[in-house]
Design an enzyme around this catalytic site. Structure first.
Site, PDB file in Angstrom:
ATOM      1  N   TYR A 165     -47.219   4.226 -10.791  1.00 58.26           N
ATOM      2  CA  TYR A 165     -45.974   3.344 -10.470  1.00 58.26           C
ATOM      3  C   TYR A 165     -45.568   2.506 -11.617  1.00 58.26           C
ATOM      4  CZ  TYR A 165     -43.471  -0.682  -8.936  1.00 58.26           C
ATOM      5  OH  TYR A 165     -42.330  -1.446  -8.498  1.00 58.26           O
ATOM      6  N   GLY A 167     -44.050   0.604 -14.905  1.00 60.10           N
ATOM      7  CA  GLY A 167     -44.438   0.664 -16.382  1.00 60.10           C
ATOM      8  C   GLY A 167     -45.998   1.145 -16.415  1.00 60.10           C
ATOM      9  N   LYS A 174     -42.424  -0.259 -20.681  1.00 59.24           N
ATOM     10  CA  LYS A 174     -43.203  -1.526 -21.324  1.00 59.24           C
ATOM     11  C   LYS A 174     -44.315  -0.970 -22.470  1.00 59.24           C
ATOM     12  CE  LYS A 174     -41.214  -4.294 -18.323  1.00 59.24           C
ATOM     13  NZ  LYS A 174     -39.955  -5.159 -18.860  1.00 59.24           N
ATOM     14  N   SER A 217     -40.421 -11.385 -16.030  1.00 58.67           N
ATOM     15  CA  SER A 217     -39.885 -10.640 -14.869  1.00 58.67           C
ATOM     16  C   SER A 217     -39.682 -11.146 -13.784  1.00 58.67           C
ATOM     17  CB  SER A 217     -41.221  -9.575 -14.789  1.00 58.67           C
ATOM     18  OG  SER A 217     -41.378  -8.813 -15.888  1.00 58.67           O
ATOM     19  N   CYS A 219     -36.922 -13.217 -12.969  1.00 59.44           N
ATOM     20  CA  CYS A 219     -36.451 -14.371 -13.319  1.00 59.44           C
ATOM     21  C   CYS A 219     -34.811 -14.262 -13.724  1.00 59.44           C
ATOM     22  CB  CYS A 219     -36.972 -15.186 -14.485  1.00 59.44           C
ATOM     23  SG  CYS A 219     -38.864 -15.878 -14.078  1.00 59.44           S
ATOM     24  N   GLY A 220     -34.075 -13.185 -13.175  1.00 60.48           N
ATOM     25  CA  GLY A 220     -32.682 -13.190 -13.072  1.00 60.48           C
ATOM     26  C   GLY A 220     -32.097 -12.526 -14.517  1.00 60.48           C
ATOM     27  N   LYS A 221     -32.757 -11.627 -15.242  1.00 57.50           N
ATOM     28  CA  LYS A 221     -32.473 -10.854 -16.394  1.00 57.50           C
ATOM     29  C   LYS A 221     -31.314 -10.169 -16.005  1.00 57.50           C
ATOM     30  CE  LYS A 221     -35.721  -8.989 -18.738  1.00 57.50           C
ATOM     31  NZ  LYS A 221     -36.718  -9.392 -17.566  1.00 57.50           N
ATOM     32  N   ASN A 223     -29.474 -10.101 -13.153  1.00 53.14           N
ATOM     33  CA  ASN A 223     -28.319 -10.648 -12.742  1.00 53.14           C
ATOM     34  C   ASN A 223     -27.502 -11.299 -13.648  1.00 53.14           C
ATOM     35  OD1 ASN A 223     -29.098 -10.170 -10.104  1.00 53.14           O
ATOM     36  ND2 ASN A 223     -30.176 -12.166  -9.524  1.00 53.14           N
ATOM     37  N   ARG A 367     -38.708 -19.957 -14.930  1.00 50.32           N
ATOM     38  CA  ARG A 367     -38.387 -20.765 -13.675  1.00 50.32           C
ATOM     39  C   ARG A 367     -39.306 -22.045 -13.887  1.00 50.32           C
ATOM     40  NH1 ARG A 367     -37.126 -18.267  -8.506  1.00 50.32           N
ATOM     41  NH2 ARG A 367     -36.581 -15.936  -8.832  1.00 50.32           N
TER      42      ARG A 367
END
Length: 554
Positions: A165, A167, A174, A217, A219-221, A223, A367
């Protein structure tokens, strides 16, 4: 932290098993996987070369029996570019093959350019040879009891066993683009970072600036990279949503490329309100992992409730019948979409420019429900590196922590560092040397809440208001910031607050007890995890900030 004659071992807590079967991992199993021979520290797991060889030799022989072995030549970055690097992955997973074709630039022409040792060697197996002697759940072969993902940074080698699955198995992501690439970057004088790259063009002047932003990860990158501005004045275009390779050119300008060719985004929370451009990107030629399926053949996850018929029958990621409003989750919290970046409607025309785009600002964030203001500018490059080293964030589904705990995620790179973190910080500090023109560094926090738990900042498209202030600071505009103990804070008059009602004072308040605890806890973290390898410059920045906080009025 030890570095000589050691290999980083990333133990991803049997993520595979949890994702496919809802299995709750037990600490005792993690410890048994570590075999009692792995150095357990927060910023990395380390095992000696002989022990690592033994563990791999116990796993790999015969592991692909009965399966098709795929050989994948791929480029991270535009093929032939000055910052790009080549890898070759062996795998026995057709899921990996298909995802790698989306996420990297796979081409047979790469064979013509390979030398003896100028590529990263990647080997992956699901660890489930045929005939299969174990029950395969949901047609997802894996070997969760024996998962091992290891890196030999100096030899440019990656070995992944037992997982299938994300990374763990898409080794260009990664493993290569961050863990191995960070070591290559250290050796060659550049940076490999967990950062988005986006362009913001002033529609009045036509001038365009590019920024990089590093968030943990989920946290809105994605978006932010695909932001649709809520106010007029800017055109936003995405270069990359997750990883950036940054290198100074001959004139000293920091340039960045997106080494990936696709988006591997978190699905839950993505919808036509939060990220319409992502939704438009994966309407074709895309792969969904661990999402739910609607009765008419569509996809569903939490956050799409207003976009799907309430009476629609849904099958969850665990193959169970479900409907909107029923207990439980339809999709796994870390379910993903894999889509070609070229399909994004706001992809930048220069996103594959080999030399990259010029970077004006670097932004860190996470966050932080309390204490941390919406945005501040650091005092200097050195202060900014310290702020990045002290990044913290509420744990997400992509992390191995459960519950709403604040975890350290220095530089948003905690799971992705390829070498000693103290040396990594010194490498950042060393880059501030002539002729390099280092960009300004900022910190943002979209997630501060009030006493009732409601977000103080609307986020999403309104984040353009923050970026507008950031770019004006980069341009040297005076009178729009005031000095505080932690950095330069915006003045209320300088912010575009059209059609928005904010509790400004609460959003930008700096509670003295909170910040004293924060800086002291950051000091303890670095002492515990990095120790004598922390650069003296970082200690000085921490000491100076603590003095400034102590001088604050209550």
């Amino acid at each position: 932290m030890r570095t000589a004659s050691c290999v980083e071992l990333t133990l991803l807590m049997l993520l595979e098993w949890r994702l496919r079967h809802g299995y709750q991992q037990k600490k005792s199993m993690i410890q048994s996987l570590m075999l009692g021979k792995v150095s357990k520290v927060f910023l990395g797991q380390w095992i000696s070369e002989p022990e690592m060889e033994k563990e791999m030799n116990d796993r790999y022989p015969g592991c692909m029996a009965g399966r098709t072995m795929f050989v994948i030549p791929f480029s991270m970055g535009p093929i032939g570019g000055p910052i790009s690097k080549i890898g070759v992955q062996l795998t026995d997973s057709n899921y990996v093959l298909l995802c790698m074709k989306i996420m990297t630039r796979v081409s047979p022409h790469l064979w013509e350019t390979l030398g003896d040792n100028d590529f990263v060697k990647c080997v992956h197996s699901v660890g489930c040879p045929r005939p299969v002697k174990r029950k395969v759940m949901n047609h997802w072969p894996c070997n969760p009891e024996r998962i091992m993902i290891a890196h030999r940074p100096e030899q440019r080698e990656i070995m992944s066993y037992g997982s299938g699955y994300g990374g763990n198995s898409l080794l260009g992501k990664k493993c290569f683009a961050l863990r191995i690439a960070s070591v290559i970057a250290r050796d060659e004088g550049w940076l490999a970072e967990h950062m988005l790259i986006m362009g913001l063009q002033n529609e009045k002047t036509g001038e365009e600036k590019f920024i990089c932003a590093a968030f943990p990860s989920a946290c809105g990158k994605t978006n932010l990279a695909m932001l649709e501005p809520s106010i007029p004045g800017y055109k936003v275009r995405v270069v990359g949503d997750d990883i950036a390779w940054l290198k100074f050119d001959r004139e000293g300008t920091l340039r960045a490329i997106n080494p990936e060719a696709g988006f591997f985004g978190v699905a839950p929370g993505t919808n036509f309100k939060t990220n319409p451009n992502a939704m438009k990107t994966f309407q074709k030629n895309s792969i969904f992992t661990n999402v739910a399926e609607t009765a008419d053949g569509g996809f569903f996850w939490e956050g799409m409730e207003d976009e799907v018929d309430k009476n629609m029958a849904i099958t969850t990621w665990l193959n169970q019948k479900w409907h909107i409003g029923a207990p439980g989750k339809a999709a796994h919290p870390n379910s993903r979409f894999t889509a070609p970046a070229s399909q994004c409607p706001i992809i930048h025309p220069d996103w594959e420019k080999p030399e990259g785009v010029p970077i004006s600002a670097i932004i860190f964030g996470g966050r932080r429900p309390t204490g941390v203001p919406l945005v501040f500018e650091t005092f200097s490059w050195e202060h900014g590196v310290m702020v990045g080293a002290c990044v913290k964030s509420e744990a997400t589904a992509a992390a191995e922590f459960k519950g709403k705990v604040i975890m350290h995620d220095p530089m948003a790179m905690r799971p992705f560092m390829g070498y000693n973190f103290g040396n990594y910080l010194q490498h950042w500090l060393n880059l501030n040397a002539k002729p390099h023109k280092v960009p300004k560094i900022f910190h943002v926090n979209w997630f501060r809440v009030d006493s009732e738990g409601s977000f103080l900042w609307p986020g999403f498209g309104d984040n353009i208001r923050v970026l507008d202030w950031v770019l004006r600071r980069c341009a040297g505009e005076q009178g729009i910031a005031e000095k505080s103990a932690i950095g330069y804070i915006p003045t209320k008059e300088s912010f575009n607050l059209t059609n928005i009602d904010l509790k400004w004072d609460e959003l930008f308040s700096l509670p003295k007890p909170y910040w004293l605890d924060d800086i002291r806890e950051s000091r303890r973290f670095l002492e515990d995890q990095v120790g004598t390898d922390v650069p003296k410059t970082i200690w000085k920045e921490i000491e100076d900030q603590e003095k400034r906080i102590q001088a604050m009025t209550d």
